[in-house]
Scaffold this active site. Structure first.
Site, short mmCIF file in Angstrom:
data_model
loop_
_atom_site.label_atom_id
_atom_site.label_comp_id
_atom_site.label_asym_id
_atom_site.label_seq_id
_atom_site.Cartn_x
_atom_site.Cartn_y
_atom_site.Cartn_z
N THR A 24 34.48 44.07 32.01
CA THR A 24 35.08 44.39 33.15
C THR A 24 36.28 45.28 33.27
O THR A 24 37.01 45.12 32.15
CB THR A 24 35.25 43.28 34.11
OG1 THR A 24 36.06 43.87 35.35
CG2 THR A 24 36.13 42.10 33.48
N SER A 80 42.84 37.47 37.22
CA SER A 80 42.18 36.18 37.51
C SER A 80 41.66 35.31 36.32
O SER A 80 41.58 36.01 35.24
CB SER A 80 41.07 36.50 38.38
OG SER A 80 39.84 36.74 37.75
N TYR A 137 38.48 34.28 35.96
CA TYR A 137 37.00 34.94 35.62
C TYR A 137 37.55 36.22 34.71
O TYR A 137 36.83 36.42 33.54
CB TYR A 137 36.48 35.43 36.91
CG TYR A 137 35.77 36.51 36.76
CD1 TYR A 137 34.45 36.63 35.87
CD2 TYR A 137 36.12 37.93 37.30
CE1 TYR A 137 33.78 37.62 35.57
CE2 TYR A 137 35.25 39.10 36.77
CZ TYR A 137 34.13 38.73 36.41
OH TYR A 137 33.41 40.05 35.80
N HIS A 138 38.40 37.10 34.99
CA HIS A 138 38.70 38.34 34.25
C HIS A 138 39.32 37.79 32.89
O HIS A 138 38.98 38.70 31.83
CB HIS A 138 39.72 39.38 34.75
CG HIS A 138 39.09 40.06 36.31
ND1 HIS A 138 39.39 39.50 37.44
CD2 HIS A 138 38.23 41.13 36.38
CE1 HIS A 138 38.76 40.23 38.18
NE2 HIS A 138 38.13 41.08 37.82
N LYS A 168 36.55 37.32 30.42
CA LYS A 168 35.99 38.51 29.95
C LYS A 168 36.94 39.32 28.69
O LYS A 168 36.29 39.74 27.92
CB LYS A 168 35.94 39.54 31.11
CG LYS A 168 34.89 39.15 32.11
CD LYS A 168 33.43 39.50 31.59
CE LYS A 168 32.52 39.21 32.91
NZ LYS A 168 31.15 39.81 32.67
N1 USQ Z 1 39.66 43.52 48.30
C1 USQ Z 1 40.16 43.68 49.52
N2 USQ Z 1 39.58 43.19 50.60
C2 USQ Z 1 38.46 42.39 50.44
C3 USQ Z 1 37.81 42.20 49.00
C4 USQ Z 1 38.60 42.78 48.11
O1 USQ Z 1 41.34 44.31 49.81
O2 USQ Z 1 37.69 41.88 51.28
C5 USQ Z 1 40.45 44.27 47.12
C6 USQ Z 1 40.78 43.22 45.95
O3 USQ Z 1 42.18 42.39 46.45
C7 USQ Z 1 40.85 43.79 44.89
C8 USQ Z 1 39.96 45.01 45.23
O4 USQ Z 1 39.48 45.00 46.45
O5 USQ Z 1 42.20 44.57 44.69
C9 USQ Z 1 38.63 45.12 44.09
O6 USQ Z 1 38.14 43.43 44.57
P1 USQ Z 1 36.46 43.23 44.45
O7 USQ Z 1 36.37 41.72 45.05
O8 USQ Z 1 35.73 44.23 44.93
O9 USQ Z 1 36.27 43.18 42.86
P2 USQ Z 1 36.98 42.07 41.87
O10 USQ Z 1 37.25 40.76 42.28
O11 USQ Z 1 37.89 42.79 41.08
O12 USQ Z 1 35.52 41.90 40.81
C10 USQ Z 1 34.53 42.65 41.02
C11 USQ Z 1 33.14 42.00 40.58
C12 USQ Z 1 33.57 41.45 38.84
C13 USQ Z 1 33.89 42.56 38.18
C14 USQ Z 1 35.23 43.57 38.88
C15 USQ Z 1 35.33 44.90 38.48
O13 USQ Z 1 32.89 40.90 41.40
O14 USQ Z 1 32.40 40.81 38.59
O15 USQ Z 1 34.30 42.42 37.19
O16 USQ Z 1 34.69 43.72 40.13
S1 USQ Z 1 37.13 45.21 38.25
O17 USQ Z 1 37.59 45.12 39.72
O18 USQ Z 1 37.31 46.61 38.01
O19 USQ Z 1 37.71 43.95 37.50
#
Ligand code: USQ
Length: 382
Positions: free
Chosen positions: A144, A179, A181-182, A185
């Site tokens: 990720t 997190s 989870y991360h 990874k």
């Molecule tokens: N966010 C909002 N509002 C929401 C949901 C999320 O503002 O309703 C924000 C979060 O705070 C974060 C961003 O959007 O800053 C991304 O959140 P996300 O829930 O889309 O992504 P994340 O939790 O980081 O995890 C997802 C996948 C995970 C993958 C990751 C890639 O679920 O499996 O590893 O994206 S990354 O984000 O680049 O780490």
């Protein structure tokens, strides 16, 4: 290729199975239905009903004429995984079989322990099964972008050359996640790197950003072949959530200031990236890392795009700033390098208005199934 796909029932796993199968590769899939059971337990089931994996495989055969071999089981059970490796001797293994949600890993100690146990043990078992049966087998591991966090320097593609007191060396890029989870990874990457150095395995680690979208050319053949599409706080990624919120006329949940920026990609591009990586494998003793994204957006930019299209289609879309349940930087530098997959041949599908409109139209068909209580479930980092 004979390709073994771990996590074959998932948002990425099932479309990947069909993608390889439609290109005439032999696909073997494994899943333990973790996501289905966890989303029932937490009352946050996917938007689109999906037949179970065994039924999906029959449907796929009827639709495309292509067969797949599917096994329901848990790859933290080493004997089970080893028996599959021995039976099929795959050329490539794609490892998606992890607990994929940052919020899930932050619910409580039990969920944190499950995330650690599942994610690290599955990776260890894959490494051992490859070593024991065929060290030539190419491991493609879904990492990720979150492994890097949001550092105040450019994010390189996996590695960083450092000069220190007049001497130079190359290291894994410094990582600091947001997190548990991360964090698992990162631990996976470190473990893979150790066994690449020690046993000479060949590994591709794909640092993927949040994925959006719900269809691929294969799933477009029959709506029952669509992937699990989550929009809830736990398993939904931000853009998918915003689109479903817009269709439900629920104010878009921008966390905090909304300047958090991430690298995104269309589900169709995940398929391409994995396929290109499999066709052009890593070398022996190589941990090859690609940053898997096609464009970067802030949460505010996504909310603006979704509002524009939602309003155009006649929905009443409001954007709301909610208190950020996560501990993360809301203003930060973000400049990512991601040329490796483009060099392998990736043809990106960018986030255009048309792409957004298409997703809206599909979501609208299922709007009666939207569970509004799943949008915010109150999981906090503190
Ligand atoms: N966010 C909002 N509002 C929401 C949901 C999320 O503002 O309703 C924000 C979060 O705070 C974060 C961003 O959007 O800053 C991304 O959140 P996300 O829930 O889309 O992504 P994340 O939790 O980081 O995890 C997802 C996948 C995970 C993958 C990751 C890639 O679920 O499996 O590893 O994206 S990354 O984000 O680049 O780490």
């Amino acid at each position: 290729m004979k390709i073994l796909i771990l996590g074959a029932d998932g948002y990425l796993g099932w479309p990947t199975c069909m993608y390889f199968s439609s290109r005439k590769h032999k696909v073997i899939g494994i899943d333990n239905y973790f996501r289905r059971t966890a989303s029932m337990e937490l009352d946050c089931e996917a938007l689109i009903p999906a037949p179970n994996l065994l039924q999906r495989v029959k449907l796929w055969k009827d639709t495309s004429g292509n067969k797949m071999n599917i096994h329901i089981g848990d790859i933290t059970d080493y004997a089970f995984l080893l028996s599959i490796f021995k039976e099929y001797n795959p050329d490539v293994v794609v490892h998606y079989a992890e607990q994929p949600s940052a919020p899930y890993s932050m619910i409580n100690r039990e969920k944190a322990a499950f995330t650690l146990q599942n994610n690290l043990m599955t990776t260890l078992n894959v490494i051992y099964a490859v070593k024991e049966t065929n060290p030539e087998c190419h491991i493609i591991k879904l990492g990720t972008m979150g492994e890097y966090g949001t550092p105040n320097i450019d994010i390189e593609e996996g590695w960083l050359e450092i000069e220190h007191k007049g001497r130079k060396d190359k290291f894994l890029f410094p990582r600091q996640t947001g997190s548990l989870y991360h964090t698992t990874k990162i631990q996976d990457t470190d473990m893979l790197w150790f066994y690449v150095r020690t046993w000479g395995l060949r590994v591709t680690d794909l640092m993927q950003g949040p994925v959006y979208g719900l269809s691929t050319d294969e799933s477009d053949m029959d709506s029952r072949l669509m992937p699990h599409f989550h929009y809830d706080e736990i398993f939904g990624t931000v853009l998918n959530r915003f689109i479903v919120q817009a269709v439900a006329e629920y104010p878009l949940t921008v966390y905090g200031k909304g300047n958090q920026t991430r690298g995104f990609l269309n589900l169709k591009d995940t398929m391409q990236c994995v396929y290109l990586s499999a066709e052009q494998p890593a070398e022996h003793k190589q941990l090859r890392i690609f940053n898997q994204l096609t464009e970067a957006f802030s949460v505010n930019q996504l909310a603006e795009k979704v509002k524009k299209i939602g309003d155009k289609l006649g929905y009443n879309v409001a954007v709301n700033s909610v208190k950020n349940p996560r501990i993360e930087k809301e203003d930060h530098y973000y400049n990512i390098h991601y040329t490796g997959l483009l060099e392998l041949g990736l043809q990106p599908h960018f986030l255009t208005d048309d792409v957004l409109e298409e997703i809206f139209k599909v979501v609208d068909k299922y709007k009666d199934r939207i569970n509004r209580s799943a949008f915010l479930k109150g999981i906090k980092w503190t």
